[in-house]
Design an enzyme around this catalytic site. Structure first.
Site, PDB file in Angstrom:
ATOM      1  N   ASP A 266       0.868  -1.169   0.000  1.00 24.96           N
ATOM      2  CA  ASP A 266       0.000   0.000   0.000  1.00 24.96           C
ATOM      3  C   ASP A 266       0.917   1.235   0.000  1.00 24.96           C
ATOM      4  O   ASP A 266       2.126   1.117   0.242  1.00 24.96           O
ATOM      5  CB  ASP A 266      -0.933  -0.008   1.220  1.00 24.96           C
ATOM      6  CG  ASP A 266      -2.118   0.930   1.009  1.00 24.96           C
ATOM      7  OD1 ASP A 266      -2.087   1.730   0.045  1.00 24.96           O
ATOM      8  OD2 ASP A 266      -3.081   0.878   1.803  1.00 24.96           O
TER       9      ASP A 266
HETATM   10  C1  BGC Z   1      -4.868   3.490   0.311  1.00 20.81           C
HETATM   11  C2  BGC Z   1      -5.065   2.476  -0.804  1.00 20.81           C
HETATM   12  C3  BGC Z   1      -4.919   3.151  -2.131  1.00 20.81           C
HETATM   13  C4  BGC Z   1      -3.552   3.824  -2.209  1.00 20.81           C
HETATM   14  C5  BGC Z   1      -3.275   4.529  -3.525  1.00 20.81           C
HETATM   15  C6  BGC Z   1      -3.613   4.309   0.135  1.00 20.81           C
HETATM   16  O1  BGC Z   1      -3.618   5.380   1.023  1.00 20.81           O
HETATM   17  O2  BGC Z   1      -4.838   2.813   1.549  1.00 20.81           O
HETATM   18  O3  BGC Z   1      -6.327   1.895  -0.688  1.00 20.81           O
HETATM   19  O4  BGC Z   1      -5.079   2.214  -3.153  1.00 20.81           O
HETATM   20  O5  BGC Z   1      -3.480   4.794  -1.173  1.00 20.81           O
HETATM   21  O6  BGC Z   1      -4.029   5.670  -3.663  1.00 20.81           O
END
Ligand code: BGC
Length: 768
Positions: A266
């Protein structure tokens, strides 16, 4: 290979290379040569580059990356990835004439409330088509964590409190999406159930609760849909960051579940990049010099084996090879947004849950003049905040939707709210529409004097009150009202909201007129303190850009509601089984979050411990009624998978669909078991009055089994099992029994992921 490499461009894809021995040979090419040959031809820098997701834009919507930048000479295309679960999240473009708006679909909880796998697959396919036509290759969706606690800030992005419903919905979505040649990234693996300290908290979970609840949905989705990507989560799980956990990413995900794709972190997740590589977390989001350097240093210092890195690179190239860009697809940049809006509207319509409908208040018959209360009636909440947002062009407001269905809005009520919202915005001066929507969603409700309501009642035929709640990635919700600037979307209703419902209901009822409450919410909200007042309550969730249009179709009776709750609605927050342990210890800055309720999440807890709820898991009313009969079983003894069938008849006078739910009550002998667990569900087709449909289910060994952590085995215990088929988890209509003659060892798995902190799971069994 100790070669000195020189590259000369020759043709589009082939780069001849001269070795130190003066021999000339070609650079291997993706699609032509084996991936292993390409990997062995790559320099360390190139390998590390292949694993960095560059250009990720974090909070700002935009196309977020290209995992394979700089590898063109091997014929490796960049892979573009973007959020998210309720529709593609890309920047609409620099000017107003841009066509890069995306369709906002209902949020995951709403989609799960349809309990309709075919519909879900179609939503996935439609979203996949939009992703494809905007030239993106991977969608960061679906988000599949369990809604452990009603205050979870991202619950709206997640499907359910139940792993079977989550897993089946996730698999259907992935299958639909990937049928368009687009890859899904199932996230956030695993146990990412709170936002407080989300990047560091340690989820401490027993092996049994992990296997039966928190991993189960992911397991179903991986086994039944083979997503191209799994995104590891931010949190630690039993002491280790999930992105650094070999046990989770390799031993469970790859070895046990046979996952064939790549794993990505993530955004900024984890800390030890070499450990991520070793664990089987292939791609790092976002890329960066510090991350690349850490990996290269680990290789040089021999703390990371280059063979492990080669596997990460191998999987990333495999991913690039699957993409439409590799297959030279040219996106039109013009997806059919009108057709997609209709898919969104139909999904929204099927997701709505009728919670109360006294004296058949709905559908409305002769009422024309509507007094429309509640600020979010005028700015309907389409979705939640964070990476689950979508840049849609227009979301229908409830006011607009009522007018489109031929209703007349009471202008005095309308003026009251338009002025109130105008004032809110003048005071806060939002800089864009996203901010504007959230200011409206997160501010206090307007207080309306009883005298004013009395006047409205004389001028209107019916009152509709919308209660709106939003929530956001980054914060959990609160139990009660705290206007501290954080977008909390509290669980309870405020005193203003409660008196609005009470006063409007009393005044309109005195005038012989009906009152309908609409819940424009992302997840469970308090209802028990006020649900006695209105005639009808309709939970519309946050249903994307067409949510309001879908709602008025139901109010008007064009469609019979058929959604059922994918989460329990507790009477009060304190009833939630994790209310005392969420979000961990210490409460204001949690280090460890102890999942003390064990397997007793949601209805598993309420039904076993006889804790009453406001509305139970699986609940939802219809404008028609259904009769359950002819429950048949292929055998009364379990020796091989059992076939179960039941006939559902529409006994009312309106066409409708029913969600048929199969629960199993397993014998409580050697280990503790919940009173019942969902083991199958089917949504019927649209049944005309008097029409019947026979639906069937299969119960295999895994459906019967519990996880015995001492021997790391799924075991179906000997004894009598009861099949309970019903319309909700508390409304069982028909039952039958079968027996298991002796304990069955269904599957032995890796004995991994022990809690690193002492934890004692809640149990309903009296211990000797
Ligand atoms: C989130 C993810 C997301 C990623 C990219 C993160 O802060 O937890 O769900 O896909 O950002 O935007």
């Amino acid at each position: 290979m100790n070669l000195c490499r020189f590259f000369f461009a020759s043709g589009l894809f082939v780069f001849p290379v001269i070795s130190s021995a003066g021999q000339s040979f070609s650079v291997p090419q993706l699609g032509k040569d084996k991936i292993s040959i390409i990997v062995s031809a790559m320099t360390l820098d190139e390998k590390v580059n292949a694993l960095m997701l560059e250009g990720v834009s974090g909070q700002t919507p935009g196309v977020v990356g290209a995992a394979a930048r700089g590898l063109e000479k091997y014929g490796v295309p960049p892979v573009t990835m973007a959020d998210g679960p309720a529709g593609l999240r890309i920047n609409p473009g620099p000017d107003e004439n841009s066509t890069r708006f995306c369709t906002a679909f209902p949020t995951a909880t709403a989609l799960a409330a349809t309990w309709n796998l075919a519909l879900m697959e179609n939503v996935g396919k439609t979203m996949g088509n939009e992703v494809k036509e905007y030239g993106v290759e991977i969608l960061f969706a679906p988000a599949m964590n369990i809604q452990r606690n009603v205050l979870g800030g991202r619950n709206y992005e997640y499907y359910s409190e139940d792993p079977l419903l989550s897993g089946k919905m996730g698999a259907a979505f992935v299958n639909g999406l990937q049928s368009e040649g687009i890859g899904a990234a199932v996230k956030h693996f695993a146990a990412n159930n709170q936002e407080k300290n989300r990047m560091s908290y340690n989820a401490v979970i027993s092996q049994r609760a992990l296997r039966e609840v928190y991993l189960r949905g992911f397991e179903i989705a991986v086994r039944e849909s083979q997503p191209w990507i799994v995104m590891s989560s931010y949190n630690k799980l039993n002491g280790t960051y999930t992105s650094e956990s070999y046990d989770l990413l390799t031993r469970i995900l790859r070895e046990e579940w046979e996952f064939e794709g790549a794993v990505i972190t993530d955004y900024l997740g984890g800390q030890d990049y070499a450990a991520q590589m070793r664990a089987g977390n292939d791609i790092i989001m976002p890329g960066g010099e510090d991350r690349s350097d850490a990996i290269k240093t680990a290789i040089r210092n021999k703390t990371l084996n280059e063979k492990a890195l080669d596997e990460n690179v191998f999987r990333t190239l495999q991913l690039a090879k699957r993409t439409l860009r590799f297959k030279s697809y040219s996106p039109s940049m013009k997806p059919d947004l009108i057709a997609h809006a209709m898919v969104s509207r139909d999904a929204a319509t099927e997701s709505m849950v009728l919670l109360k409908n006294d004296y058949s208040a709905l559908p409305v018959r002769n009422e024309k003049r509507v007094a429309l209360y509640g600020k979010t009636s005028y700015d309907f909440i389409a979705g939640g905040r964070g990476s689950g947002e979508v840049n849609y062009e227009h979301a229908v407001s409830l006011k607009e939707a009522f007018e489109n269905e031929g209703f007349m809005l009471n202008p005095s009520v309308d003026d009251l709210y338009e002025n109130y919202i105008g004032g809110l915005l003048a005071e806060t001066r939002p800089t864009d529409w996203i901010q504007e929507k959230f200011i409206i969603a997160f501010s206090q409700e307007l207080s309306v004097a009883r005298k004013t309501i009395e006047k409205h009642a004389t001028e209107s035929d019916i009152a509709v009150i919308t209660i709106g709640r939003s929530s956001s990635e980054g914060w959990d919700r609160h139990d009660s009202v705290i206007f501290d600037g954080a977008p909390a979307g509290y669980f309870r209703l405020s005193e203003i909201e409660k008196s609005l419902i009470k006063n409007v209901s009393e005044v309109f009822h005195e005038a012989g007129k009906k009152v309908i409450v609409v819940l424009n919410i992302g997840g469970a909200t308090e209802v028990a303190g006020w649900n006695q007042y209105p005639d009808a309550i309709l939970c519309t969730w946050q249903t994307g850009q067409e949510g309001a249009a879908a709602l008025t179709r139901i109010i008007k009776g064009k469609v019979t509601p058929s959604g059922k709750l994918p989460v329990s609605f507790p009477i009060k927050y304190a009833d939630d089984p994790s209310s005392t342990s969420f979000p961990g210890e210490p409460k204001d800055n949690p280090v460890n979050s102890l999942y003390k309720e064990g397997i007793y999440v949601g209805y598993r807890y309420y039904s076993t411990f006889n804790v009453p709820v406001a509305y139970e898991f699986g609940y939802g009313l219809s404008y028609t009624s259904f009769e359950y009969s002819d429950l048949k079983l292929s055998s009364n003894t379990f020796r091989k998978p059992l076939s179960v069938s039941v006939t559902i008849k529409n006994t009312g006078s309106i066409e409708g669909k029913e969600v048929v739910q199969l629960y199993l009550a397993a014998p409580v002998k050697e280990i503790d078991k919940p009173a019942r667990e969902l083991k199958g569900f089917v949504k019927t087709r649209l049944l005309a009055p008097g029409e019947s449909q026979t639906v069937s289910f299969t119960l295999d060994g895994r459906s019967l089994a519990s996880f015995w952590s001492g021997i790391s085995t799924w075991v179906a215990e000997k004894g009598d099992y009861e099949i309970q088929v019903g319309s909700s988890s508390n409304d069982i209509r028909i039952r039958t029994k079968f027996s298991v003659p002796g304990n069955i060892t269904v599957e032995k798995v890796n004995d991994v992921l022990y809690p690193n902190v002492l934890i004692k799971d809640l149990t309903s069994k009296v211990e000797n």
